[in-house]
Design a protein around this motif. Structure first.
Motif, mmCIF file in Angstrom:
data_model
loop_
_atom_site.group_PDB
_atom_site.id
_atom_site.type_symbol
_atom_site.label_atom_id
_atom_site.label_comp_id
_atom_site.label_asym_id
_atom_site.label_seq_id
_atom_site.Cartn_x
_atom_site.Cartn_y
_atom_site.Cartn_z
ATOM 1 N N THR A 149 -6.010 -1.094 6.393
ATOM 2 C CA THR A 149 -4.862 -1.952 6.663
ATOM 3 C C THR A 149 -4.632 -2.091 8.164
ATOM 4 O OG1 THR A 149 -3.184 -0.184 6.723
ATOM 5 C CG2 THR A 149 -3.839 -1.019 4.559
ATOM 6 N N SER A 206 0.852 -1.182 0.000
ATOM 7 C CA SER A 206 0.000 0.000 0.000
ATOM 8 C C SER A 206 0.890 1.235 0.000
ATOM 9 C CB SER A 206 -0.939 0.008 1.218
ATOM 10 O OG SER A 206 -0.184 0.041 2.418
ATOM 11 N N GLU A 241 -4.211 2.317 -2.367
ATOM 12 C CA GLU A 241 -3.897 1.116 -3.130
ATOM 13 C C GLU A 241 -2.704 1.354 -4.054
ATOM 14 O OE1 GLU A 241 -6.768 -1.740 -5.616
ATOM 15 O OE2 GLU A 241 -6.009 -0.050 -6.788
#
Length: 317
Positions: A234, A110, A241
């Protein structure tokens, strides 16, 4: 008689089970096998402070420890997005991270709003075809990006592969980017100059540190991209993303979301990265400040230029 024995065992049973549970708990605690202990160790490794390499010549070398940073740019395609510089980070699965003290493979990625080099965002420039450690990385040359995650005995590689029906990025459904321990051609990447008209001229030139570049996957020819408007929940909070996809504008030029910087450490001990260094005022900024001063104070004495001429200041009517 038999009935009395059964009754006595039932009375003692709950206390005995509690004692066994307590013994098992203490034994796991002493061995560090409790879920909260394993979870704490994983988090400590991922957030362990790391030291980036300092570039003495201004270029990237094989073996350097760097951060991959997506430079800040205005997002015109969405109203909600993560602003600022975003660094590429390893992101273990939220549920698995609570149950284990090891990194699962493959591991996700990420982009996070952090500029501090830690275990989860410090990558090492690795050789791909027999290059020598310390050799300068050049445009068009294959390289790999490895990360330890704060562990001393693990190395995972930044990888990607073609999108399938069962394997794609979580939000955009584009080509997935992940970390794996397998050494293959799927780990190979190349750096390219951002301007397409000058790209061939820079082919073979050293890759500068802390400068905007393109990072392209060799196997699929897709560019690494940070989707600032696509959020992921997360283990460390809300992040953006990361995928492999090349975005082109109407002039066939890669969009800013495909731009990355290989950020190195700062030579000053009180700073972590080169991003922390104060930026000197640009030449055009100083020129605008001088013009603004002349407009605000027309009686101020102007300094002559290189030809010995004094610039004239025209006031608005």
């Amino acid at each position: 008689m038999l009935h009395g024995t059964t009754q006595d065992s039932c009375d003692v049973g709950p206390d005995f089970r509690m004692e066994e549970i307590m013994k098992d708990f203490l034994a796991k605690r002493d061995k560090g096998q409790l879920l909260i202990q394993r979870n704490r160790r994983l988090k400590e490794n991922l957030l362990r402070p790391m030291q980036l390499s300092v570039s003495e010549d201004g270029y990237i070398h094989y073996g350097d420890k760097v951060m991959l940073v997506s430079p800040d740019h205005p997002e015109t395609e969405a109203d909600l997005f993560l602003p600022g510089d975003l660094s590429l980070c390893m992101t273990p699965d939220e549920i698995k991270a609570h149950l284990s003290n090891e990194l699962e493979v493959p591991c996700g990625l990420s982009a996070a709003q952090t500029k501090i080099p830690v275990g989860r965002n410090t990558f090492t420039i690795l050789c791909a075809a027999g290059e020598v450690i310390g050799q300068v990385l050049r445009y068009g040359q294959n390289f790999r990006l490895g990360i330890t995650g704060g562990f001393d005995d693990r190395m995972l590689y930044l990888s990607s592969d073609h999108r399938t029906l069962l394997k794609s990025s979580k939000r955009s459904w584009l080509q997935e980017v992940f970390l794996t321990h397998e050494d293959s051609y799927l780990n190979c990447w190349q750096a390219a100059f951002p301007h397409p008209q000058l790209r061939l001229e820079y082919e073979g030139s050293p890759v500068p540190a802390n400068t905007k570049i393109l990072i392209t996957h060799c196997h699929t020819n897709r560019g690494l991209v940070a989707h600032r408007h696509l959020f992921l929940r997360t283990y460390f909070g809300q992040e953006a993303e990361v995928a492999a996809h090349t975005y082109l504008d109407s002039h066939r030029v890669e969009k800013p979301k495909n731009h990355w910087m290989l950020v190195t450490g700062a030579p000053r001990k009180d700073l972590s990265t080169m991003l922390d260094l104060p930026k000197p005022p640009a030449e055009d900024t100083r020129a605008l400040e001088q013009e603004r001063e002349q407009v605000s104070d027309p009686g101020a004495r102007s300094t002559p230029d290189a030809r010995g001429c004094v610039p004239q200041c025209t006031l608005p009517m």
